[in-house]
Each structure stands twice: as structure tokens, then as C-alpha cells.
Write a protein that holds these residues in place. Sequence first.
Motif, PDB file in Angstrom:
ATOM      1  N   GLY A   5       5.753  13.993 -17.327  1.00 23.52           N
ATOM      2  CA  GLY A   5       6.797  13.382 -16.511  1.00 23.52           C
ATOM      3  C   GLY A   5       6.315  12.264 -15.616  1.00 23.52           C
ATOM      4  N   LEU A   6       5.034  11.882 -15.695  1.00 26.20           N
ATOM      5  CA  LEU A   6       4.520  10.799 -14.865  1.00 26.20           C
ATOM      6  C   LEU A   6       3.592   9.935 -15.712  1.00 26.20           C
ATOM      7  CD1 LEU A   6       4.001   9.370 -12.129  1.00 26.20           C
ATOM      8  CD2 LEU A   6       2.118  10.958 -11.809  1.00 26.20           C
ATOM      9  N   TYR A   7       3.914   8.673 -15.776  1.00 25.95           N
ATOM     10  CA  TYR A   7       3.085   7.710 -16.510  1.00 25.95           C
ATOM     11  C   TYR A   7       2.803   6.556 -15.562  1.00 25.95           C
ATOM     12  CZ  TYR A   7       4.941  10.430 -20.353  1.00 25.95           C
ATOM     13  OH  TYR A   7       5.286  11.463 -21.179  1.00 25.95           O
ATOM     14  N   SER A   8       1.542   6.215 -15.405  1.00 24.94           N
ATOM     15  CA  SER A   8       1.164   5.172 -14.468  1.00 24.94           C
ATOM     16  C   SER A   8       0.143   4.250 -15.133  1.00 24.94           C
ATOM     17  CB  SER A   8       0.582   5.804 -13.200  1.00 24.94           C
ATOM     18  OG  SER A   8       0.280   4.802 -12.269  1.00 24.94           O
ATOM     19  N   THR A 106       4.798   2.482 -12.706  1.00 23.34           N
ATOM     20  CA  THR A 106       4.853   3.943 -12.660  1.00 23.34           C
ATOM     21  C   THR A 106       6.204   4.381 -13.209  1.00 23.34           C
ATOM     22  OG1 THR A 106       3.440   3.985 -10.710  1.00 23.34           O
ATOM     23  CG2 THR A 106       4.697   5.982 -11.181  1.00 23.34           C
ATOM     24  N   ASP A 108       8.360   7.833 -13.731  1.00 25.41           N
ATOM     25  CA  ASP A 108       8.369   9.256 -13.389  1.00 25.41           C
ATOM     26  C   ASP A 108       9.794   9.792 -13.460  1.00 25.41           C
ATOM     27  OD1 ASP A 108       9.608   8.389 -11.020  1.00 25.41           O
ATOM     28  OD2 ASP A 108       7.775   8.538  -9.840  1.00 25.41           O
ATOM     29  N   ASP A 109       9.997  10.985 -12.918  1.00 25.44           N
ATOM     30  CA  ASP A 109      11.309  11.629 -12.995  1.00 25.44           C
ATOM     31  C   ASP A 109      12.395  10.860 -12.246  1.00 25.44           C
ATOM     32  OD1 ASP A 109      10.410  13.682 -14.610  1.00 25.44           O
ATOM     33  OD2 ASP A 109       9.794  14.915 -12.903  1.00 25.44           O
TER      34      ASP A 109
END
Length: 174
Positions: A5-8, A106, A108-109
Amino acid sequence: MATAGLYSYSLNLTPDDYRQFYSAMGRHQSKPPKWIYPAAISVSIPVAVVLASFTRLRAFDIGVSCVIAFLLGMVAMIVVIQLLHAGAMRRLALIGAEDWTRFAVTIDDDGVDARGEGLALQGRWSTVKDVTIEQDGLMIWFGRLQAVRIPQRAFTDVAERDTVATFVRSRMAT
């Protein structure tokens, strides 16, 4: 770097990144709406009827002439607009590389957050309109005129890029 749920991603942009970004923007923006062609043809019918009332020619002859003239004019207009647009995108691509070098995204949700020198874009999922893969990079679209592009080299492999694209699509649907 990616977790559930988090891509940076953080990278330095290159002139080629800008060229690919503006190239994708140009292709995305230059598509005329699908309704334009039926509308153009349907407008020619009332014009033919009005012109027929002022001449001795048959309404059909005037209608055919109007349709041909209207379609040729539309084609000429679209070609000129695409040429002008392509020139503007090339000029933007040349100056863009000097403006933003460091770029961080970033996902994310909550949505998509993109930051760079002179650039700050934060979009909730309700504002994301589309996600596409353009020239191996991931494009997250916020409309016809606004998008975030993550170059392929930011991802460890194609599978990670596809995972991020799937995540974005799943969030768009909710």
C-alpha cells in the motif's frame, strides 16, 4: 522502495524523461473527443437545407458539398492544431529539464504525492482519472492536462511497475 500500500520513488530527472513526459502528454491531449465527428456531420445537414433554399441546386448536391467541405476543413484544423501542439510540447521539453531535477513520488492509501523543485502535486484517489504505461514509464493522469510520470528506471523491474499500476487502478475504482 515498495511496501504493501505504499510506493515511494525518488530520482533525478533527465532530459529524456522530460521528452517522454511531454510526448505522452501530447498524445493524450491531441485526441479529439469521440463525439466531434458525428456532430460535424449532423451540423452539415441543416446547413445544406438552408443553402438549398437560396439556390436552384438540389438539396442533395448542396448537402454533399457541405459535408465534403466541412470534413476537409475539420481535417485541416486538426492537423494544424496537432502541429502547433507538438511544437509547443517540444519547446516545453527543452526548457523543462532545467526547471526540475530532483523528483519524488509517493503513492499510498491516501493518493499520489509528487514533489520536485518548483513542483508540488498532491491528489486524492477521487482526482485520479487514468493510469497508463507510456514508453515503459507509468503515467498517472489527473485529467487531460495534468499527469505524473514515473520512469521505468525507478522500478526494480517491470513486475513492480505493473504492481503499482494495478494498485492505482484498484484505488481509482473505490
